[in-house]
Design an enzyme around this catalytic site. Structure first.
Site, PDB file in Angstrom:
ATOM      1  N   GLY A   5       0.970  -1.081   0.028  1.00 26.63           N
ATOM      2  CA  GLY A   5      -0.084  -0.060  -0.093  1.00 26.63           C
ATOM      3  C   GLY A   5       0.790   1.153   0.012  1.00 26.63           C
ATOM      4  O   GLY A   5       0.804   2.145  -0.748  1.00 26.63           O
TER       5      GLY A   5
ATOM      6  N   GLU B  58      10.594   3.557   5.667  1.00 26.88           N
ATOM      7  CA  GLU B  58      10.225   1.902   6.012  1.00 26.88           C
ATOM      8  C   GLU B  58      10.979   1.680   7.041  1.00 26.88           C
ATOM      9  O   GLU B  58      12.473   1.800   6.901  1.00 26.88           O
ATOM     10  CB  GLU B  58      10.505   1.542   4.719  1.00 26.88           C
ATOM     11  CG  GLU B  58      10.672  -0.088   4.625  1.00 26.88           C
ATOM     12  CD  GLU B  58       9.181  -0.944   5.462  1.00 26.88           C
ATOM     13  OE1 GLU B  58       8.171  -0.523   4.914  1.00 26.88           O
ATOM     14  OE2 GLU B  58       9.535  -1.709   6.243  1.00 26.88           O
ATOM     15  N   GLN B  59      10.477   0.733   7.745  1.00 27.47           N
ATOM     16  CA  GLN B  59      11.428   0.279   9.053  1.00 27.47           C
ATOM     17  C   GLN B  59      12.495  -0.685   8.804  1.00 27.47           C
ATOM     18  O   GLN B  59      13.432  -0.749   9.206  1.00 27.47           O
ATOM     19  CB  GLN B  59      10.363  -0.132  10.284  1.00 27.47           C
ATOM     20  CG  GLN B  59       9.779  -1.533   9.721  1.00 27.47           C
ATOM     21  CD  GLN B  59       8.944  -2.129  10.926  1.00 27.47           C
ATOM     22  OE1 GLN B  59       8.841  -1.357  11.993  1.00 27.47           O
ATOM     23  NE2 GLN B  59       8.167  -3.066  10.622  1.00 27.47           N
TER      24      GLN B  59
ATOM     25  N   HIS C 260      -2.702 -12.445  -5.340  1.00 24.17           N
ATOM     26  CA  HIS C 260      -3.716 -12.127  -6.491  1.00 24.17           C
ATOM     27  C   HIS C 260      -3.579 -10.676  -6.877  1.00 24.17           C
ATOM     28  O   HIS C 260      -3.809  -9.989  -5.930  1.00 24.17           O
ATOM     29  CB  HIS C 260      -5.095 -12.520  -6.261  1.00 24.17           C
ATOM     30  CG  HIS C 260      -5.338 -14.097  -5.952  1.00 24.17           C
ATOM     31  ND1 HIS C 260      -5.898 -15.038  -6.569  1.00 24.17           N
ATOM     32  CD2 HIS C 260      -4.754 -14.941  -5.015  1.00 24.17           C
ATOM     33  CE1 HIS C 260      -6.050 -16.086  -6.210  1.00 24.17           C
ATOM     34  NE2 HIS C 260      -5.369 -16.028  -5.255  1.00 24.17           N
TER      35      HIS C 260
ATOM     36  N   ARG D 134       4.777 -12.431  -4.777  1.00 23.29           N
ATOM     37  CA  ARG D 134       4.374 -11.238  -3.984  1.00 23.29           C
ATOM     38  C   ARG D 134       5.821 -10.226  -3.952  1.00 23.29           C
ATOM     39  O   ARG D 134       5.840  -9.028  -4.057  1.00 23.29           O
ATOM     40  CB  ARG D 134       4.250 -11.579  -2.544  1.00 23.29           C
ATOM     41  CG  ARG D 134       3.526 -10.470  -1.860  1.00 23.29           C
ATOM     42  CD  ARG D 134       3.405 -11.058  -0.223  1.00 23.29           C
ATOM     43  NE  ARG D 134       3.178 -10.015   0.684  1.00 23.29           N
ATOM     44  CZ  ARG D 134       2.011  -9.436   0.906  1.00 23.29           C
ATOM     45  NH1 ARG D 134       0.960 -10.367   0.593  1.00 23.29           N
ATOM     46  NH2 ARG D 134       1.867  -8.725   1.850  1.00 23.29           N
TER      47      ARG D 134
ATOM     48  N   LEU E  75       9.199   4.333  12.479  1.00 21.41           N
ATOM     49  CA  LEU E  75       8.845   5.298  13.117  1.00 21.41           C
ATOM     50  C   LEU E  75       8.395   4.980  14.815  1.00 21.41           C
ATOM     51  O   LEU E  75       7.705   4.023  15.097  1.00 21.41           O
ATOM     52  CB  LEU E  75       7.531   5.548  12.551  1.00 21.41           C
ATOM     53  CG  LEU E  75       6.560   7.076  13.056  1.00 21.41           C
ATOM     54  CD1 LEU E  75       7.336   8.473  12.571  1.00 21.41           C
ATOM     55  CD2 LEU E  75       5.287   7.035  12.485  1.00 21.41           C
TER      56      LEU E  75
ATOM     57  N   TYR F 231      -2.115 -21.603  -6.671  1.00 21.90           N
ATOM     58  CA  TYR F 231      -1.771 -20.793  -7.922  1.00 21.90           C
ATOM     59  C   TYR F 231      -0.406 -20.782  -8.368  1.00 21.90           C
ATOM     60  O   TYR F 231       0.293 -20.791  -7.672  1.00 21.90           O
ATOM     61  CB  TYR F 231      -2.607 -19.553  -8.183  1.00 21.90           C
ATOM     62  CG  TYR F 231      -2.358 -18.432  -6.877  1.00 21.90           C
ATOM     63  CD1 TYR F 231      -2.973 -18.705  -5.725  1.00 21.90           C
ATOM     64  CD2 TYR F 231      -1.145 -17.781  -7.090  1.00 21.90           C
ATOM     65  CE1 TYR F 231      -2.790 -17.628  -4.574  1.00 21.90           C
ATOM     66  CE2 TYR F 231      -0.839 -16.915  -6.101  1.00 21.90           C
ATOM     67  CZ  TYR F 231      -1.667 -16.606  -4.891  1.00 21.90           C
ATOM     68  OH  TYR F 231      -1.537 -15.976  -3.823  1.00 21.90           O
TER      69      TYR F 231
ATOM     70  N   ASP G  66      -3.853  -1.983   5.605  1.00 17.18           N
ATOM     71  CA  ASP G  66      -4.093  -2.715   6.688  1.00 17.18           C
ATOM     72  C   ASP G  66      -3.811  -1.867   7.984  1.00 17.18           C
ATOM     73  O   ASP G  66      -4.585  -2.282   9.157  1.00 17.18           O
ATOM     74  CB  ASP G  66      -3.103  -3.617   7.019  1.00 17.18           C
ATOM     75  CG  ASP G  66      -3.492  -5.161   6.277  1.00 17.18           C
ATOM     76  OD1 ASP G  66      -4.317  -5.073   5.247  1.00 17.18           O
ATOM     77  OD2 ASP G  66      -2.797  -6.142   6.199  1.00 17.18           O
TER      78      ASP G  66
ATOM     79  N   ALA H 163      -4.448  -6.383  -0.032  1.00 19.17           N
ATOM     80  CA  ALA H 163      -3.641  -5.447  -0.661  1.00 19.17           C
ATOM     81  C   ALA H 163      -4.322  -4.714  -1.672  1.00 19.17           C
ATOM     82  O   ALA H 163      -4.019  -3.536  -1.827  1.00 19.17           O
ATOM     83  CB  ALA H 163      -2.253  -6.186  -1.189  1.00 19.17           C
TER      84      ALA H 163
HETATM   85  C1  LIG Z   1      -1.742 -15.257   4.337  1.00 21.10           C
HETATM   86  C2  LIG Z   1      -1.980 -14.168   3.735  1.00 21.10           C
HETATM   87  C3  LIG Z   1      -2.277 -13.993   2.298  1.00 21.10           C
HETATM   88  C4  LIG Z   1      -2.685 -12.870   1.449  1.00 21.10           C
HETATM   89  N1  LIG Z   1      -2.952 -12.953   0.052  1.00 21.10           N
HETATM   90  C5  LIG Z   1      -3.383 -11.708  -0.254  1.00 21.10           C
HETATM   91  C6  LIG Z   1      -3.907 -11.860  -1.892  1.00 21.10           C
HETATM   92  O1  LIG Z   1      -3.621 -12.616  -2.631  1.00 21.10           O
HETATM   93  N2  LIG Z   1      -4.203 -10.720  -2.395  1.00 21.10           N
HETATM   94  C7  LIG Z   1      -4.249  -9.283  -1.540  1.00 21.10           C
HETATM   95  O2  LIG Z   1      -4.708  -8.511  -2.282  1.00 21.10           O
HETATM   96  N3  LIG Z   1      -3.796  -9.505  -0.394  1.00 21.10           N
HETATM   97  C8  LIG Z   1      -3.329 -10.678   0.178  1.00 21.10           C
HETATM   98  N4  LIG Z   1      -2.921 -10.609   1.795  1.00 21.10           N
HETATM   99  C9  LIG Z   1      -3.188  -9.266   2.549  1.00 21.10           C
HETATM  100  C10 LIG Z   1      -2.308  -8.349   2.207  1.00 21.10           C
HETATM  101  O3  LIG Z   1      -1.017  -8.967   2.548  1.00 21.10           O
HETATM  102  C11 LIG Z   1      -2.246  -7.205   3.030  1.00 21.10           C
HETATM  103  O4  LIG Z   1      -3.726  -6.801   3.057  1.00 21.10           O
HETATM  104  C12 LIG Z   1      -1.451  -6.072   2.457  1.00 21.10           C
HETATM  105  O5  LIG Z   1       0.035  -6.428   2.614  1.00 21.10           O
HETATM  106  C13 LIG Z   1      -1.503  -4.700   3.269  1.00 21.10           C
HETATM  107  O6  LIG Z   1      -0.872  -3.767   2.672  1.00 21.10           O
HETATM  108  P1  LIG Z   1      -0.441  -2.588   3.762  1.00 21.10           P
HETATM  109  O7  LIG Z   1       0.755  -1.771   2.825  1.00 21.10           O
HETATM  110  O8  LIG Z   1      -1.577  -1.961   4.190  1.00 21.10           O
HETATM  111  O9  LIG Z   1       0.522  -3.153   4.879  1.00 21.10           O
HETATM  112  P2  LIG Z   1       1.885  -4.251   4.818  1.00 21.10           P
HETATM  113  O10 LIG Z   1       1.946  -4.907   3.757  1.00 21.10           O
HETATM  114  O11 LIG Z   1       1.658  -4.901   6.405  1.00 21.10           O
HETATM  115  O12 LIG Z   1       3.178  -3.060   5.004  1.00 21.10           O
HETATM  116  C14 LIG Z   1       3.388  -2.306   6.062  1.00 21.10           C
HETATM  117  C15 LIG Z   1       4.611  -1.701   5.669  1.00 21.10           C
HETATM  118  O13 LIG Z   1       4.939  -0.500   6.933  1.00 21.10           O
HETATM  119  C16 LIG Z   1       6.273  -0.930   7.637  1.00 21.10           C
HETATM  120  N5  LIG Z   1       6.203  -0.480   9.019  1.00 21.10           N
HETATM  121  C17 LIG Z   1       5.299  -1.010   9.889  1.00 21.10           C
HETATM  122  N6  LIG Z   1       5.629  -0.247  10.987  1.00 21.10           N
HETATM  123  C18 LIG Z   1       6.287   0.752  10.774  1.00 21.10           C
HETATM  124  C19 LIG Z   1       6.817   1.685  11.286  1.00 21.10           C
HETATM  125  N7  LIG Z   1       6.617   2.128  12.741  1.00 21.10           N
HETATM  126  N8  LIG Z   1       7.811   2.579  10.744  1.00 21.10           N
HETATM  127  C20 LIG Z   1       8.469   2.411   9.494  1.00 21.10           C
HETATM  128  N9  LIG Z   1       7.676   1.635   8.774  1.00 21.10           N
HETATM  129  C21 LIG Z   1       6.731   0.735   9.340  1.00 21.10           C
HETATM  130  C22 LIG Z   1       6.239  -2.430   7.400  1.00 21.10           C
HETATM  131  O14 LIG Z   1       7.734  -3.003   7.734  1.00 21.10           O
HETATM  132  C23 LIG Z   1       5.667  -2.739   6.220  1.00 21.10           C
HETATM  133  O15 LIG Z   1       6.744  -2.742   5.164  1.00 21.10           O
HETATM  134  C24 LIG Z   1      -2.767 -11.834   2.496  1.00 21.10           C
HETATM  135  C25 LIG Z   1      -2.447 -11.747   3.694  1.00 21.10           C
HETATM  136  C26 LIG Z   1      -2.041 -12.953   4.264  1.00 21.10           C
HETATM  137  C27 LIG Z   1      -1.784 -12.811   5.841  1.00 21.10           C
END
Ligand SMILES: Cc1cc2nc3c(=O)[nH]c(=O)nc-3n(C[C@H](O)[C@H](O)[C@H](O)COP(=O)(O)OP(=O)(O)OC[C@H]3O[C@@H](n4cnc5c(N)ncnc54)[C@H](O)[C@@H]3O)c2cc1C
Length: 380
Positions: A15, A34-35, A47, A103, A125, A212, A292, A305
């Site tokens: 995201g 990014e941490q 997907h 991924r 952060l 897949y 998330d 995602a």
């Molecule tokens: C088993 C599994 C299968 C999945 N399959 C799918 C799929 O097929 N398709 C799909 O769309 N989604 C899928 N998802 C969901 C998807 O992985 C998440 O919804 C998505 O990664 C969320 O993205 P995000 O960027 O919000 O958060 P994240 O991907 O969690 O990224 C957060 C980032 O912030 C960083 N961060 C955290 N805290 C700090 C801080 N204090 N300071 C600096 N950086 C920080 C982290 O290191 C990380 O890089 C799956 C999830 C799981 C658990």
């Protein structure tokens, strides 16, 4: 006033990276923090529905990703025991491709697209202070910076969410997911025994396994499970290695091709599936949330995602329309135009009913974030 307006994005996950790319392409001055000190190619697929590929088109990454990922024509749901087809959904005809992809490969391409001098690794952060005219951000390496607005794309344990709403641990959903990749000789042997669907979900009783291809050449296969598990007993870890014996036992009533697939897999990992109740607010002052950090969900619809990336596209639209100086209106517009869809996907994904029976998935895949009129609620 000629001060340069700066945006900070916290988190360069799927995201946050999307948010950074879209805002930079729209001409904003954006730094991404990014941490992690580096990202590795963790064994997992993802997907990417046509609703998301339309946003990758805007980022200029659609063609590259199309070359990397597999293009399944159908999502097949099978009875886990008999292999009987219980539902079939077409994955073409929604205005963009449907991809299944590694991924790590997809994420690496996103990271490459960010302005490299504006991407800061090793920045966890730890402190956030809002002032009348800026936000101060403190990182665990002792550095401090300021930004006009801050976008929390920092995942389920978001520091920005905590700043807005207070400390609250995520909820364990009572489910785990196992993940593993199959490649090389093992995949060749498996293919010699069974015909593998490009994209299939095997359902039986209270558990499932989704499998897949993750490459265009179909030389890598991946599975991810959903299994009830009363308590997460590996406190403090986001995943643990998992013994194959546990998986054989978990899927002992499944079709022989599932046992063979588990047998052929490389390192199996086990992940807790965590969740949160819908948040009462998505922004406060100069802080706003996405993905998330805002609406985590069980991953059973493969759209978590996807929702983070749709959020990034909508928030960019709102900031472009309202202007950075009117960030509060932009944040309100964003929330008003994202909450219903993200909550609906969160609800269906958590319920794990999507494509369990025959249904039309075009409400998910046919959605185009750029074609949505922006609705602004008129204050009462
Ligand atoms: C088993 C599994 C299968 C999945 N399959 C799918 C799929 O097929 N398709 C799909 O769309 N989604 C899928 N998802 C969901 C998807 O992985 C998440 O919804 C998505 O990664 C969320 O993205 P995000 O960027 O919000 O958060 P994240 O991907 O969690 O990224 C957060 C980032 O912030 C960083 N961060 C955290 N805290 C700090 C801080 N204090 N300071 C600096 N950086 C920080 C982290 O290191 C990380 O890089 C799956 C999830 C799981 C658990």
């Amino acid at each position: 006033m000629n001060k340069v307006k700066k945006i900070a994005v916290i988190g360069a996950g799927l995201g946050g990276a999307s948010m950074g790319i879209l805002l930079q392409k729209a001409g904003f001055d954006v730094d991404v923090y990014e941490q992690a000190s580096v990202f590795s190619r963790l064994g997992a697929g993802i997907h990417i529905g046509p609703n998301i590929m339309k946003i990758f088109r805007e980022m200029g990454l659609e063609k590259d990703l199309e070359e990397m990922g597999c293009h399944p024509e159908q999502w097949i749901s099978r009875n886990g025991n008999t292999a009987e087809v219980i539902a079939e959904a077409p994955l073409t005809g929604y205005g963009a491709a449907y991809l299944t992809i590694h991924r790590g490969d997809m994420h690496a391409r996103q990271i490459q697209e960010l302005q490299q001098d504006k991407l800061h690794f090793g920045k966890r952060l730890v402190g956030v202070e809002q002032h009348a005219d800026a936000v101060t951000l403190r990182f665990d390496d002792g550095t401090v910076t300021q930004a006009d607005i801050v976008i929390g794309a920092d995942g389920i344990n978001s520091k920005i969410r905590e700043t807005i709403l207070g400390i609250e641990a995520p909820l364990y959903s009572g489910w785990v997911a196992h993940r593993a990749i199959i490649s090389g000789e093992n995949l060749a042997k498996l293919k010699a025994q069974f015909e593998l669907d490009d994209c299939v979900k095997w359902w039986y009783e209270d558990r499932h396994i989704m499998a897949y291809c993750t490459t265009k050449a179909r030389d890598e296969y991946y599975f991810v499970t959903g299994v009830p598990h009363p308590a997460w007993d590996f406190q403090g870890k986001s995943f643990v290695p998992c013994d194959k014996a546990e998986l054989f036992e978990t899927f002992k009533d499944f079709h022989p091709s599932i046992t063979a697939m588990i047998d052929a897999s490389d390192n199996v990992t086990k992940w807790p599936l965590n969740n949160r109740n819908p948040l009462p607010i998505w922004s406060h002052g100069r802080l706003v949330l996405l993905g998330d950090a805002c609406h985590p969900m069980k991953p059973h619809m493969a759209q978590g995602a996807g929702m983070a990336i749709e959020d990034a596209a909508m928030l960019t639209r709102c900031l472009v329309q309202e202007g950075l100086e009117n960030y509060q209106q932009a944040f309100n517009l964003y929330e008003q135009n994202r909450k219903e869809r993200a909550s609906q996907v969160q609800k269906v994904s958590n319920a794990n009913t999507f494509l369990k029976t025959q249904e039309d998935p075009s409400w998910v895949y046919g959605y185009d974030v750029y074609a949505q009129p922006l609705h602004a609620e008129v204050p009462a």
